[in-house]
Every structure is written in structure tokens, then in C-alpha cells.
Design a protein around this motif. Structure first.
Motif, PDB file in Angstrom:
ATOM      1  N   GLU A 164       0.826  -1.203   0.000  1.00 19.48           N
ATOM      2  CA  GLU A 164       0.000   0.000   0.000  1.00 19.48           C
ATOM      3  C   GLU A 164       0.865   1.260   0.000  1.00 19.48           C
ATOM      4  N   VAL A 165       0.420   2.243  -0.755  1.00 21.57           N
ATOM      5  CA  VAL A 165       1.103   3.528  -0.828  1.00 21.57           C
ATOM      6  C   VAL A 165       0.154   4.606  -0.321  1.00 21.57           C
ATOM      7  N   ASP A 166       0.563   5.325   0.707  1.00 19.17           N
ATOM      8  CA  ASP A 166      -0.269   6.375   1.284  1.00 19.17           C
ATOM      9  C   ASP A 166      -0.284   7.584   0.358  1.00 19.17           C
ATOM     10  N   LEU A 167      -1.495   8.111   0.098  1.00 17.76           N
ATOM     11  CA  LEU A 167      -1.617   9.229  -0.819  1.00 17.76           C
ATOM     12  C   LEU A 167      -0.906  10.482  -0.310  1.00 17.76           C
ATOM     13  N   ASP A 168      -0.857  10.671   1.002  1.00 13.08           N
ATOM     14  CA  ASP A 168      -0.123  11.811   1.542  1.00 13.08           C
ATOM     15  C   ASP A 168       1.367  11.693   1.240  1.00 13.08           C
ATOM     16  N   ASP A 169       1.899  10.462   1.339  1.00 16.38           N
ATOM     17  CA  ASP A 169       3.306  10.249   1.019  1.00 16.38           C
ATOM     18  C   ASP A 169       3.584  10.538  -0.455  1.00 16.38           C
ATOM     19  N   VAL A 170       2.681  10.061  -1.312  1.00 12.67           N
ATOM     20  CA  VAL A 170       2.844  10.305  -2.741  1.00 12.67           C
ATOM     21  C   VAL A 170       2.825  11.804  -3.021  1.00 12.67           C
ATOM     22  N   PHE A 171       1.876  12.494  -2.405  1.00 13.22           N
ATOM     23  CA  PHE A 171       1.764  13.931  -2.653  1.00 13.22           C
ATOM     24  C   PHE A 171       2.990  14.686  -2.144  1.00 13.22           C
ATOM     25  N   ALA A 172       3.448  14.323  -0.934  1.00  9.98           N
ATOM     26  CA  ALA A 172       4.617  15.001  -0.371  1.00  9.98           C
ATOM     27  C   ALA A 172       5.834  14.830  -1.270  1.00  9.98           C
ATOM     28  N   LEU A 173       5.986  13.652  -1.842  1.00  7.57           N
ATOM     29  CA  LEU A 173       7.144  13.371  -2.672  1.00  7.57           C
ATOM     30  C   LEU A 173       7.046  13.992  -4.064  1.00  7.57           C
ATOM     31  N   THR A 174       5.818  14.203  -4.533  1.00  6.91           N
ATOM     32  CA  THR A 174       5.647  14.705  -5.898  1.00  6.91           C
ATOM     33  C   THR A 174       5.387  16.200  -5.959  1.00  6.91           C
ATOM     34  N   LYS A 175       5.201  16.856  -4.812  1.00  6.87           N
ATOM     35  CA  LYS A 175       4.965  18.298  -4.827  1.00  6.87           C
ATOM     36  C   LYS A 175       6.040  19.067  -5.604  1.00  6.87           C
ATOM     37  N   PRO A 176       7.333  18.760  -5.409  1.00  6.30           N
ATOM     38  CA  PRO A 176       8.341  19.504  -6.186  1.00  6.30           C
ATOM     39  C   PRO A 176       8.171  19.349  -7.690  1.00  6.30           C
ATOM     40  N   TYR A 177       7.799  18.138  -8.131  1.00  4.43           N
ATOM     41  CA  TYR A 177       7.596  17.917  -9.548  1.00  4.43           C
ATOM     42  C   TYR A 177       6.380  18.686 -10.053  1.00  4.43           C
ATOM     43  N   LEU A 178       5.278  18.647  -9.259  1.00  3.57           N
ATOM     44  CA  LEU A 178       4.082  19.375  -9.649  1.00  3.57           C
ATOM     45  C   LEU A 178       4.364  20.872  -9.739  1.00  3.57           C
ATOM     46  N   ALA A 179       5.168  21.378  -8.792  1.00  2.24           N
ATOM     47  CA  ALA A 179       5.520  22.797  -8.826  1.00  2.24           C
ATOM     48  C   ALA A 179       6.313  23.117 -10.099  1.00  2.24           C
ATOM     49  N   ASP A 180       7.193  22.188 -10.497  1.00  2.30           N
ATOM     50  CA  ASP A 180       8.006  22.406 -11.695  1.00  2.30           C
ATOM     51  C   ASP A 180       7.154  22.451 -12.964  1.00  2.30           C
ATOM     52  N   ILE A 181       6.140  21.583 -13.041  1.00  2.00           N
ATOM     53  CA  ILE A 181       5.320  21.552 -14.261  1.00  2.00           C
ATOM     54  C   ILE A 181       4.078  22.424 -14.129  1.00  2.00           C
ATOM     55  N   SER A 182       3.962  23.165 -13.023  1.00  2.00           N
ATOM     56  CA  SER A 182       2.773  24.010 -12.827  1.00  2.00           C
ATOM     57  C   SER A 182       2.587  25.046 -13.935  1.00  2.00           C
ATOM     58  N   PRO A 183       3.675  25.602 -14.527  1.00  2.00           N
ATOM     59  CA  PRO A 183       3.436  26.528 -15.651  1.00  2.00           C
ATOM     60  C   PRO A 183       2.685  25.870 -16.802  1.00  2.00           C
ATOM     61  N   LEU A 184       2.999  24.602 -17.086  1.00  2.00           N
ATOM     62  CA  LEU A 184       2.273  23.885 -18.132  1.00  2.00           C
ATOM     63  C   LEU A 184       0.821  23.678 -17.725  1.00  2.00           C
ATOM     64  N   MET A 185       0.588  23.272 -16.465  1.00  2.00           N
ATOM     65  CA  MET A 185      -0.765  23.093 -15.977  1.00  2.00           C
ATOM     66  C   MET A 185      -1.537  24.407 -16.028  1.00  2.00           C
ATOM     67  N   GLU A 186      -0.847  25.513 -15.711  1.00  2.00           N
ATOM     68  CA  GLU A 186      -1.485  26.827 -15.719  1.00  2.00           C
ATOM     69  C   GLU A 186      -1.907  27.224 -17.124  1.00  2.00           C
ATOM     70  N   ARG A 187      -1.067  26.942 -18.124  1.00  2.00           N
ATOM     71  CA  ARG A 187      -1.428  27.282 -19.502  1.00  2.00           C
ATOM     72  C   ARG A 187      -2.658  26.487 -19.947  1.00  2.00           C
ATOM     73  N   MET A 188      -2.714  25.222 -19.564  1.00  2.00           N
ATOM     74  CA  MET A 188      -3.866  24.398 -19.924  1.00  2.00           C
ATOM     75  C   MET A 188      -5.132  24.923 -19.242  1.00  2.00           C
ATOM     76  N   ARG A 189      -4.985  25.300 -17.951  1.00  2.00           N
ATOM     77  CA  ARG A 189      -6.148  25.799 -17.210  1.00  2.00           C
ATOM     78  C   ARG A 189      -6.649  27.113 -17.805  1.00  2.00           C
ATOM     79  N   LEU A 190      -5.718  28.021 -18.129  1.00  2.00           N
ATOM     80  CA  LEU A 190      -6.114  29.309 -18.680  1.00  2.00           C
ATOM     81  C   LEU A 190      -6.821  29.158 -20.028  1.00  2.00           C
ATOM     82  N   LYS A 191      -6.373  28.210 -20.827  1.00  2.00           N
ATOM     83  CA  LYS A 191      -7.027  27.970 -22.110  1.00  2.00           C
ATOM     84  C   LYS A 191      -8.464  27.515 -21.912  1.00  2.00           C
ATOM     85  N   GLU A 192      -8.688  26.605 -20.964  1.00  2.00           N
ATOM     86  CA  GLU A 192     -10.036  26.113 -20.700  1.00  2.00           C
ATOM     87  C   GLU A 192     -10.909  27.211 -20.094  1.00  2.00           C
TER      88      GLU A 192
END
Length: 315
Positions: A83-111
Motif C-alpha cells: 500500500e502507498v499512502d496518498l499523503d506520502d505520494v503527494f509530499a514526494l511529488t509536490k516539487p515535480y508538480l511545482a516544476d510543471i505548474s506553468p504547463l498546468m497553468e497554460r492548460m487551465r487558462l485555455k479552458e
């Protein structure tokens, strides 16, 4: 489908997004000074303490982020069926999400640009907005979009934020603010009266539909008598986000104020006889357990203090 299953679906979808991000780089506030407010403060403090412990617990694995070891550890756990705890996954992936957030932001703004154009077009057609008013409406929606983006960014940058915070921010990021306030500040005379009347009818229909849906679900579980059905319907109506005092709702006598979700939950549960309360609580536990089982089949588990299921007890 119950809200628990819906949230489970959101969880699964977000987890896929989190893993994708990782691999890319290697829901009415309580009254002031009320008992509800004090409880909320205590819950927040407890949650913060748990989050700090989780941060410390994950330090060893996060120390290997640069080399990608943490990502490999999680992948190994999933492949091994651990089992993998979702909080652990999120804590470990936050830096990656922050890095790709500009891409996510462009997609969100388009929608959101597409959505804002649809709303502006509808409002212009129905209420004869001028070009200047349409432009102000689009500017207002753009400003609301930036507010949502900032909230989302803060969650990714906060060391103590957890997966639940991420879910809430994701939901908020999909909504504009109060369009009614803006439109009522722009319209005058007959058009203003027309807008208010149409919105009142629309909200009344939403309130009635929501109350009927929640009543049907509750009745299926605990078999309400006629008096309980009538009383529960009115409580569900008053607890709707679209309800406003003085709204015409079938069966309502006089003017009654709205209810927070917590107040509504408490009053509806008080309508039930002890055996019905036990029956519904058992149903809720079964639904949560089913959601957990669905996640466990994927090798995932909910955080121990997950409380999104409690936001809308009868959804």
C-alpha cells in the motif's frame, strides 16, 4: 453513486496525474467564536501537527529526490502490491508538480478562457450587455481565475499541505467567484429585475432538485416515515449552497434562514430514531470501506485523517 465513490474516482484520477508528474521530471464557515469554530481550529491544529510529522517521516525518502530514488521506491511498492499512502505520494511529488505548474497553468487558462467566452456571450445575449460591459465581465473572470491559481500555487509551495488540501484546491480552481454580484453591479432597471428573477427561479430549482436527491438517498437507506421525509426535505433545502432566506420552497412556512453543512447534518441526524442513526452510520462506514477497497486494489490507501467524506454527509 455516492459522494464517497465520486471522491474515490477523483482520488484515482489525481494519483494518476501525480505519478505522471513524478515521471515527467525523473466543498459556510462557522460563526465567530462558536463551538464549530473552536472545533475547526482544533482540527486544523491537529492536522498541522500530523502534517509536520509526515514531513519528518518522509525526509529520508525526499532526500533521494534528486537521484530519483524516491520515485523508484514508490514504483517498487506499487509493483510489489504494498500500500502507498496518498499523503506520502503527494509530499514526494509536490516539487515535480511545482516544476510543471506553468504547463498546468497554460492548460487551465485555455479552458477558462473558453468558459469565460461562453458566459460572456450568454450574458450579452440575454441582458444586452454593451461591448464595454462584456470586456469588464471578461476582465472580472480573468481576475477570479488568477485568485484560484494563486490558491493552487500556495498549496504546492506549502510544506505542510497534504493530499486533502490538494483536492480542495483543485475543486476551487475549477470555479469562478460570485457571478451574481458582478452582474447585479452592471445591470439596471428592467434588465436587473429580469436577471434577479431568472436567477431566483434557477436557484430555487437547484435547491429543490438537490433536496429531493438527498432525501431519496437517505430514504433508501433508513426508510423514513412521512413526517421525517417532510422535515428532512426542508433541512436539505436550507442547507443547499443555492438557498437564500425567503426563497419559495415547497412546504416551507414563513422565512427560515440557511444552514451550514455541519448544522444541516446535525439536524437531519436528530430527526432519525436511534436505530435509524445506527443504520445510516453503518451505511456510511460500508461506503467508506468500499472506497478504501477500490483504492487498495490499486495499492493505494487514504490518509488516516481524511475527512472529505464528512463534508457532505448525505451526498
Amino acid at each position: 453513486m455516492s459522494s464517497i465513490k465520486q471522491v474515490a474516482g477523483i482520488v484515482i484520477g489525481v494519483v494518476i496525474g501525480l505519478v505522471g508528474g513524478m515521471l515527467f521530471k525523473s466543498s459556510l464557515p462557522p460563526e465567530k467564536e462558536s463551538a464549530e469554530e473552536q472545533l475547526e481550529i482544533q482540527r486544523h491544529e491537529l492536522k498541522s501537527a500530523r502534517n509536520r510529522l509526515a514531513v519528518l517521516e518522509a525526509e529520508r525518502r525526499r532526500g533521494d529526490l534528486a537521484s530519483g530514488q524516491a520515485a523508484r521506491d514508490i514504483a517498487a511498492d506499487i509493483r510489489a502490491g504494498r500500500e502507498v499512502d496518498l499523503d506520502d505520494v503527494f509530499a514526494l511529488t509536490k516539487p515535480y508538480l511545482a516544476d510543471i505548474s506553468p504547463l498546468m497553468e497554460r492548460m487551465r487558462l485555455k479552458e477558462e478562457k473558453r468558459r469565460s467566452e461562453e458566459i460572456a456571450g450568454e450574458m450579452a445575449r440575454k441582458y444586452d450587455l454593451t461591448k464595454i460591459q462584456q470586456a469588464r465581465l471578461e476582465d472580472w473572470m480573468a481576475a477570479e481565475s488568477q485568485v484560484n491559481a494563486e490558491k493552487f500555487r500556495m498549496v504546492l509551495e506549502d510544506e505542510e499541505s497534504d493530499f486533502e488540501d490538494f483536492i480542495r484546491a483543485t475543486e476551487e480552481n475549477a470555479e469562478f467567484g460570485d457571478l451574481d454580484d458582478f452582474m447585479e453591479s452592471e445591470l439596471l432597471g428592467e434588465k436587473l429585475a429580469e436577471y434577479k428573477a431568472e436567477r431566483l427561479v434557477e436557484r430555487s430549482e437547484n435547491v429543490t432538485s438537490e433536496a429531493n436527491r438527498k432525501l431519496h438517498r437517505l430514504h433508501e437507506v433508513v426508510d423514513l416515515d412521512v413526517s421525517q421525509q417532510d422535515a428532512a426535505f426542508l433541512l436539505f433545502a436550507r442547507g443547499s449552497g443555492d438557498y437564500e432566506e425567503g426563497m419559495a420552497v415547497d412546504g416551507m412556512q414563513g422565512t427560515q434562514g440557511g444552514l451550514s453543512v455541519a448544522q444541516r447534518n446535525a439536524e437531519v441526524m436528530s430527526l432519525l430514531r436511534p436505530e435509524q442513526q445506527a443504520q445510516y452510520q453503518s451505511y456510511q462506514a460500508e461506503q467508506r470501506e468500499e472506497a478504501n477497497r477500490e483504492l487498495q486494489e490499486m495499492g493505494l490507501k487514504l490518509p488516516a485523517d481524511w475527512d472529505l467524506f464528512e463534508d457532505d454527509l448525505f451526498d
